[in-house]
Scaffold this active site. Structure first.
Site, PDB file in Angstrom:
ATOM      1  N   CYS A   2       0.854  -1.179   0.000  1.00 14.54           N
ATOM      2  CA  CYS A   2       0.000   0.000   0.000  1.00 14.54           C
ATOM      3  C   CYS A   2       0.897   1.238   0.000  1.00 14.54           C
ATOM      4  O   CYS A   2       2.104   1.123   0.188  1.00 14.54           O
ATOM      5  CB  CYS A   2      -0.881   0.007   1.231  1.00 14.54           C
ATOM      6  SG  CYS A   2      -1.702  -1.560   1.555  1.00 14.54           S
ATOM      7  N   ARG A  27       1.641   1.239  -6.056  1.00 15.77           N
ATOM      8  CA  ARG A  27       1.917   0.282  -4.986  1.00 15.77           C
ATOM      9  C   ARG A  27       0.669  -0.481  -4.573  1.00 15.77           C
ATOM     10  O   ARG A  27       0.751  -1.522  -3.925  1.00 15.77           O
ATOM     11  CB  ARG A  27       2.460   1.010  -3.771  1.00 15.77           C
ATOM     12  CG  ARG A  27       3.789   1.683  -4.003  1.00 15.77           C
ATOM     13  CD  ARG A  27       4.189   2.449  -2.780  1.00 15.77           C
ATOM     14  NE  ARG A  27       4.481   1.563  -1.672  1.00 15.77           N
ATOM     15  CZ  ARG A  27       5.695   1.137  -1.360  1.00 15.77           C
ATOM     16  NH1 ARG A  27       6.723   1.542  -2.053  1.00 15.77           N
ATOM     17  NH2 ARG A  27       5.885   0.313  -0.355  1.00 15.77           N
ATOM     18  N   TRP A  76      -3.869  -1.916  -1.079  1.00 13.61           N
ATOM     19  CA  TRP A  76      -3.945  -3.207  -1.780  1.00 13.61           C
ATOM     20  C   TRP A  76      -4.443  -4.181  -0.732  1.00 13.61           C
ATOM     21  O   TRP A  76      -3.748  -4.466   0.245  1.00 13.61           O
ATOM     22  CB  TRP A  76      -2.562  -3.607  -2.293  1.00 13.61           C
ATOM     23  CG  TRP A  76      -2.537  -4.869  -3.085  1.00 13.61           C
ATOM     24  CD1 TRP A  76      -2.755  -5.011  -4.422  1.00 13.61           C
ATOM     25  CD2 TRP A  76      -2.251  -6.190  -2.603  1.00 13.61           C
ATOM     26  NE1 TRP A  76      -2.630  -6.330  -4.791  1.00 13.61           N
ATOM     27  CE2 TRP A  76      -2.324  -7.072  -3.699  1.00 13.61           C
ATOM     28  CE3 TRP A  76      -1.950  -6.714  -1.346  1.00 13.61           C
ATOM     29  CZ2 TRP A  76      -2.098  -8.450  -3.578  1.00 13.61           C
ATOM     30  CZ3 TRP A  76      -1.727  -8.081  -1.223  1.00 13.61           C
ATOM     31  CH2 TRP A  76      -1.797  -8.922  -2.331  1.00 13.61           C
ATOM     32  N   ASN A 102       0.437  -0.091   6.380  1.00 14.10           N
ATOM     33  CA  ASN A 102       0.863  -1.084   5.382  1.00 14.10           C
ATOM     34  C   ASN A 102       1.362  -2.298   6.147  1.00 14.10           C
ATOM     35  O   ASN A 102       2.009  -2.141   7.182  1.00 14.10           O
ATOM     36  CB  ASN A 102       2.034  -0.578   4.544  1.00 14.10           C
ATOM     37  CG  ASN A 102       1.649   0.597   3.680  1.00 14.10           C
ATOM     38  OD1 ASN A 102       0.481   0.933   3.560  1.00 14.10           O
ATOM     39  ND2 ASN A 102       2.657   1.217   3.080  1.00 14.10           N
ATOM     40  N   GLY A 103       1.151  -3.487   5.590  1.00 19.82           N
ATOM     41  CA  GLY A 103       1.642  -4.696   6.262  1.00 19.82           C
ATOM     42  C   GLY A 103       0.481  -5.514   6.795  1.00 19.82           C
ATOM     43  O   GLY A 103      -0.678  -5.279   6.448  1.00 19.82           O
ATOM     44  N   GLU A 485       9.191 -15.614 -18.600  1.00 20.02           N
ATOM     45  CA  GLU A 485       8.976 -14.177 -18.415  1.00 20.02           C
ATOM     46  C   GLU A 485       7.955 -13.645 -19.427  1.00 20.02           C
ATOM     47  O   GLU A 485       7.092 -12.828 -19.082  1.00 20.02           O
ATOM     48  CB  GLU A 485      10.323 -13.440 -18.527  1.00 20.02           C
ATOM     49  CG  GLU A 485      10.274 -11.942 -18.403  1.00 20.02           C
ATOM     50  CD  GLU A 485       9.725 -11.413 -17.078  1.00 20.02           C
ATOM     51  OE1 GLU A 485       9.483 -12.204 -16.159  1.00 20.02           O
ATOM     52  OE2 GLU A 485       9.508 -10.201 -16.999  1.00 20.02           O
ATOM     53  N   LYS A 489       4.425 -11.899 -18.365  1.00 17.46           N
ATOM     54  CA  LYS A 489       4.023 -10.558 -18.796  1.00 17.46           C
ATOM     55  C   LYS A 489       2.614 -10.609 -19.391  1.00 17.46           C
ATOM     56  O   LYS A 489       1.787  -9.762 -19.100  1.00 17.46           O
ATOM     57  CB  LYS A 489       4.993  -9.975 -19.834  1.00 17.46           C
ATOM     58  CG  LYS A 489       6.366  -9.589 -19.345  1.00 17.46           C
ATOM     59  CD  LYS A 489       6.419  -8.376 -18.450  1.00 17.46           C
ATOM     60  CE  LYS A 489       6.235  -8.737 -17.012  1.00 17.46           C
ATOM     61  NZ  LYS A 489       7.372  -8.993 -16.182  1.00 17.46           N
ATOM     62  N   GLU A 492      -0.056 -11.183 -16.650  1.00 17.64           N
ATOM     63  CA  GLU A 492      -0.228 -10.066 -15.713  1.00 17.64           C
ATOM     64  C   GLU A 492      -1.065  -8.935 -16.283  1.00 17.64           C
ATOM     65  O   GLU A 492      -1.911  -8.394 -15.581  1.00 17.64           O
ATOM     66  CB  GLU A 492       1.148  -9.469 -15.357  1.00 17.64           C
ATOM     67  CG  GLU A 492       1.938 -10.259 -14.371  1.00 17.64           C
ATOM     68  CD  GLU A 492       3.169  -9.491 -13.932  1.00 17.64           C
ATOM     69  OE1 GLU A 492       4.040  -9.209 -14.783  1.00 17.64           O
ATOM     70  OE2 GLU A 492       3.268  -9.169 -12.742  1.00 17.64           O
ATOM     71  N   HIS A 508       6.027 -33.831 -23.145  1.00 17.54           N
ATOM     72  CA  HIS A 508       5.648 -34.622 -21.973  1.00 17.54           C
ATOM     73  C   HIS A 508       4.319 -34.160 -21.384  1.00 17.54           C
ATOM     74  O   HIS A 508       4.008 -34.506 -20.249  1.00 17.54           O
ATOM     75  CB  HIS A 508       6.760 -34.553 -20.917  1.00 17.54           C
ATOM     76  CG  HIS A 508       8.064 -35.113 -21.410  1.00 17.54           C
ATOM     77  ND1 HIS A 508       8.276 -36.461 -21.575  1.00 17.54           N
ATOM     78  CD2 HIS A 508       9.203 -34.502 -21.828  1.00 17.54           C
ATOM     79  CE1 HIS A 508       9.491 -36.662 -22.049  1.00 17.54           C
ATOM     80  NE2 HIS A 508      10.079 -35.484 -22.224  1.00 17.54           N
ATOM     81  N   LYS A 607       2.784  -3.334  -6.961  1.00 20.89           N
ATOM     82  CA  LYS A 607       4.174  -3.249  -7.417  1.00 20.89           C
ATOM     83  C   LYS A 607       5.151  -3.897  -6.446  1.00 20.89           C
ATOM     84  O   LYS A 607       6.071  -4.582  -6.843  1.00 20.89           O
ATOM     85  CB  LYS A 607       4.542  -1.779  -7.629  1.00 20.89           C
ATOM     86  CG  LYS A 607       5.929  -1.566  -8.207  1.00 20.89           C
ATOM     87  CD  LYS A 607       6.038  -2.153  -9.588  1.00 20.89           C
ATOM     88  CE  LYS A 607       7.439  -2.088 -10.137  1.00 20.89           C
ATOM     89  NZ  LYS A 607       7.575  -2.974 -11.310  1.00 20.89           N
TER      90      LYS A 607
HETATM   91  O1  M6R Z   1      10.506  -6.072  -6.305  1.00 23.00           O
HETATM   92  P1  M6R Z   1      10.820  -7.489  -6.659  1.00 23.00           P
HETATM   93  O2  M6R Z   1      11.714  -7.638  -7.825  1.00 23.00           O
HETATM   94  O3  M6R Z   1      11.334  -8.259  -5.459  1.00 23.00           O
HETATM   95  O4  M6R Z   1       9.416  -8.115  -7.029  1.00 23.00           O
HETATM   96  C1  M6R Z   1       9.273  -9.473  -7.309  1.00 23.00           C
HETATM   97  C2  M6R Z   1       7.946  -9.755  -7.956  1.00 23.00           C
HETATM   98  O5  M6R Z   1       6.890  -9.378  -7.101  1.00 23.00           O
HETATM   99  C3  M6R Z   1       7.794  -9.022  -9.297  1.00 23.00           C
HETATM  100  O6  M6R Z   1       8.826  -9.337 -10.171  1.00 23.00           O
HETATM  101  C4  M6R Z   1       6.452  -9.388  -9.949  1.00 23.00           C
HETATM  102  O7  M6R Z   1       6.440 -10.729 -10.336  1.00 23.00           O
HETATM  103  C5  M6R Z   1       6.187  -8.465 -11.133  1.00 23.00           C
HETATM  104  N1  M6R Z   1       4.811  -8.064 -11.125  1.00 23.00           N
HETATM  105  C6  M6R Z   1       6.508  -9.092 -12.441  1.00 23.00           C
HETATM  106  O8  M6R Z   1       6.159  -8.302 -13.519  1.00 23.00           O
END
Ligand code: M6R
Length: 612
Positions: A2, A27, A76, A102-103, A485, A489, A492, A508, A607
């Site tokens: 957050c 965030r 969040w 936050n937390g 990756e 992407k 997400e 497999h 984020k």
């Molecule tokens: O800040 P970080 O690199 O530790 O974050 C790790 C993941 O949360 C981050 O890479 C997440 O998977 C992204 N949304 C990927 O696009």
């Protein structure tokens, strides 16, 4: 996770708080709220939805919502769905104290049960409301806000970055941190609290990083810091170098597109002053003091989450194949609870864009507790992982605002390539061979630039496949993580189901999915296993899958096999992922745009994942 901002000074803080929240929205963005203290009374607005919904609600108050002390939060959701009631700030029972947080308060259920027994009622379902009530109870006992916060925090388990305001003491903000980042912004006759510097950087560049277990009492004139046990702590004021232009979209439709396009510069920044092409070598100041540990290590362990974990998987190829260091890669969330066998001669690398990911930070602490050398590969300067590591290398990618990580990934890989070359040279690689690799690394920004100049094919492919319900991504060797990756992407930001697979593993199981509607993205550079991947492509083709190949410019064979070909410059095998991932970032981006999703703030994501 957050976002937090607090202000105390002489100005009307409402525009300051709203602008700060807008900057922090990446965030967390499912609800937002503001609390002000004015004329001895609280004024609170909170709303489910975006910061713009909150701003509109405040605008309708027609200028009556003004004050010189206030705080704002963008959420969040962890406990309780994102609605108005669960949005922060939260009151205590008397409505004289308000909290943003936050937390996660892990023992909130037990505290809530006790409070309910004592007659408290709750309007929402959050752990934060429970904490606010607990602070209220402690205030009744001590009649001092700082003491009340200290006593309440002594009873909670979990993580927090929080700000507390009270009409009992309308001349201060109380901020506290454990496991969730919080900084103080130090101004002239005004002071700030924020969960990251982007929220306050246009007001002050002087910041104080709070450490875990610290509480700050912030007034207009200054601040003092104490521990939960009321021991005074002296803090250093530091300067942040963040530029406003780095956190603005700068003419791009989305931050993600801006960040994809920044990669020639961010990759250059990652190697600036570090790569010595003429000498075929690398200098990394943050590793100099641990060079012995690196060279005598039994093995390396890389631990990370999400995209950063994918970078780690590529790093394993670089470390093992070039620097000849046995390397294991593990999700931080698994590592932290597995009681891993770690020895003092292990070196554990933490890769994290934010430097605040809760699982990765916990993995760092676990490795430290087991006496390993712990090194961070981190973007955010001064972040928790950076500060808690024995050393490390900043990737210098600048603020990454788009929730889908792009430029951080390629900068992480660049730094991994630099560490690899430095170690390989220290372990006997010749200067001539080192120079070849150094020239390869130095050539990466121009190769990325070449891909970014020519995006028409990628846009056409995005248009063709924007309505697909699913997609398969294949790669082998160091390009298997690139497939992972690419699939991540797409998932997400477009909400299309996608899977990344090692190309040979397809037969497999996943091959059962392939029919004439299935897009199969294959990363097939002309490297040592090119022919093997071409065979895998044949297998897809035999089942009528629709092949999209990411292939080198000089590959003539691929045209006959793939329906679409995205050309990328040829690159030395283990550095190839830095180039090959760029079209996959763009493909996901253009598909998401075509589908009309919220590219920078995809649903359910945040984020910086500071909860486990
Ligand atoms: O800040 P970080 O690199 O530790 O974050 C790790 C993941 O949360 C981050 O890479 C997440 O998977 C992204 N949304 C990927 O696009």
């Amino acid at each position: 996770m957050c976002g937090i901002i607090g202000y105390i000074g002489e100005k009307n803080c409402v525009p300051i708080l709203l602008e700060g929240l807008r900057r922090l929205e990446y965030r967390g963005y499912d609800s937002a709220g503001i609390a002000l203290i004015k004329d001895g009374r609280f004024h609170i607005q909170k709303k489910a939805g975006k910061v713009s919904d909150l701003a509109e609600a405040i605008r309708l108050l027609d200028g009556t919502f003004t004050a010189t002390l206030g705080m704002g939060h963008t959420r969040w959701a962890t406990h309780g769905e994102p609605n108005d009631a669960n949005a922060h700030p939260h009151w205590d029972a008397t409505k004289k104290i308000a909290v943003i947080h936050n937390g996660i308060i892990e023992n909130y259920a037990a505290i809530r049960t006790k409070l309910v027994r004592d007659g408290h009622t709750f309007t929402g379902k959050t752990d934060t409301e429970v904490l606010a009530h607990l602070i209220g109870v402690m205030y009744e006992e001590s009649k001092d806000l700082t003491t009340a916060v200290r006593h309440a925090l002594a009873e909670v388990e979990g993580t927090y970055g929080l700000v507390v305001l009270s009409v009992h003491e309308p001349d201060k903000m109380i901020a506290a941190r454990k496991g969730s980042p919080l900084i103080l912004g130090v101004g002239e006759g005004e002071n700030f609290v924020a969960s990251d510097a982007s929220a306050i950087v246009d007001h002050t560049r002087n910041v104080v990083y709070l450490d875990d277990g610290e509480i700050a009492v912030v007034t207009r004139e200054g601040f003092r810091t104490v521990t939960i046990d009321d021991v005074s702590v002296t803090k250093q004021v530091q300067e942040v170098t963040l530029e406003l232009s780095q956190i603005e979209r700068g003419g791009y439709e989305h931050f993600m597109l801006k960040e994809i396009n920044e990669q020639p510069e961010t990759i250059t920044n990652a190697m600036r002053g570090r790569l010595l092409v003429d000498q075929g070598n690398v200098v990394l100041g943050g590793l100099r003091h641990v060079m012995d540990k690196l060279l005598c290590a039994r093995r390396f362990v890389i631990t990370a989450c999400g995209t950063s974990w994918h970078a780690g998987l590529v790093g394993k190829y670089m470390f093992e194949q070039i620097a000849k260091m046995p390397t294991e890669v593990e999700y931080a969330s698994e590592f932290r609870y597995r009681n891993p066998i770690i020895r003092s001669d292990d070196v554990v690398f933490l890769i994290s864009q934010s430097g605040e990911t809760a699982d990765t930070l916990a993995a760092a602490r676990e490795a430290k507790a087991k006496h390993a050398t712990v090194l961070g590969i981190v973007n955010v300067v001064g972040s928790s992982i950076a500060r808690e590591s024995h050393g490390g290398v900043y990737i210098h990618a600048g603020p990454e605002i788009g929730v889908a990580s792009t430029k951080a990934f390629t900068s992480q890989l660049t730094v991994l390539a630099l560490i690899t070359l430095m170690l390989a040279r220290a372990r006997g690689m010749s200067e001539a061979d080192g120079r070849v690799l150094a020239e390869e690394i130095a050539s990466l920004p121009d190769k990325v630039r070449a891909i970014l100049r020519n995006t028409e094919t990628i846009k056409a492919i995005a248009h063709e496949f924007k309505d697909t319900p699913t997609a398969l991504y294949l790669g082998r060797g160091a390009n298997f993580p690139v497939a992972l990756e690419g699939a991540l992407k797409l998932k997400e930001i477009s909400y299309i189901h996608a899977e990344g697979y090692p190309a040979a593993e397809m037969k497999h199981g996943p091959i059962a999915l392939i029919d004439e509607a299935m897009p199969v993205v294959v990363v097939v550079p002309k490297d040592a296993i090119y022919e093997k991947v071409m065979s895998n492509i044949q297998e897809v083709r035999a089942r009528k899958g629709r092949i999209i190949a990411v292939a080198n410019e000089d590959d003539d064979e691929i045209e006959g096999l793939a329906e679409f070909v995205i050309r990328v410059p040829r690159t030395y095998g283990f550095f190839g992922p830095i180039i090959n991932v760029i079209p996959l970032q763009l493909l996901a981006y253009y598909i998401a745009v075509a589908r009309g999703t919220n590219v920078d703030q995809p649903r359910n994501l945040a984020k910086s994942v500071t909860v486990e």
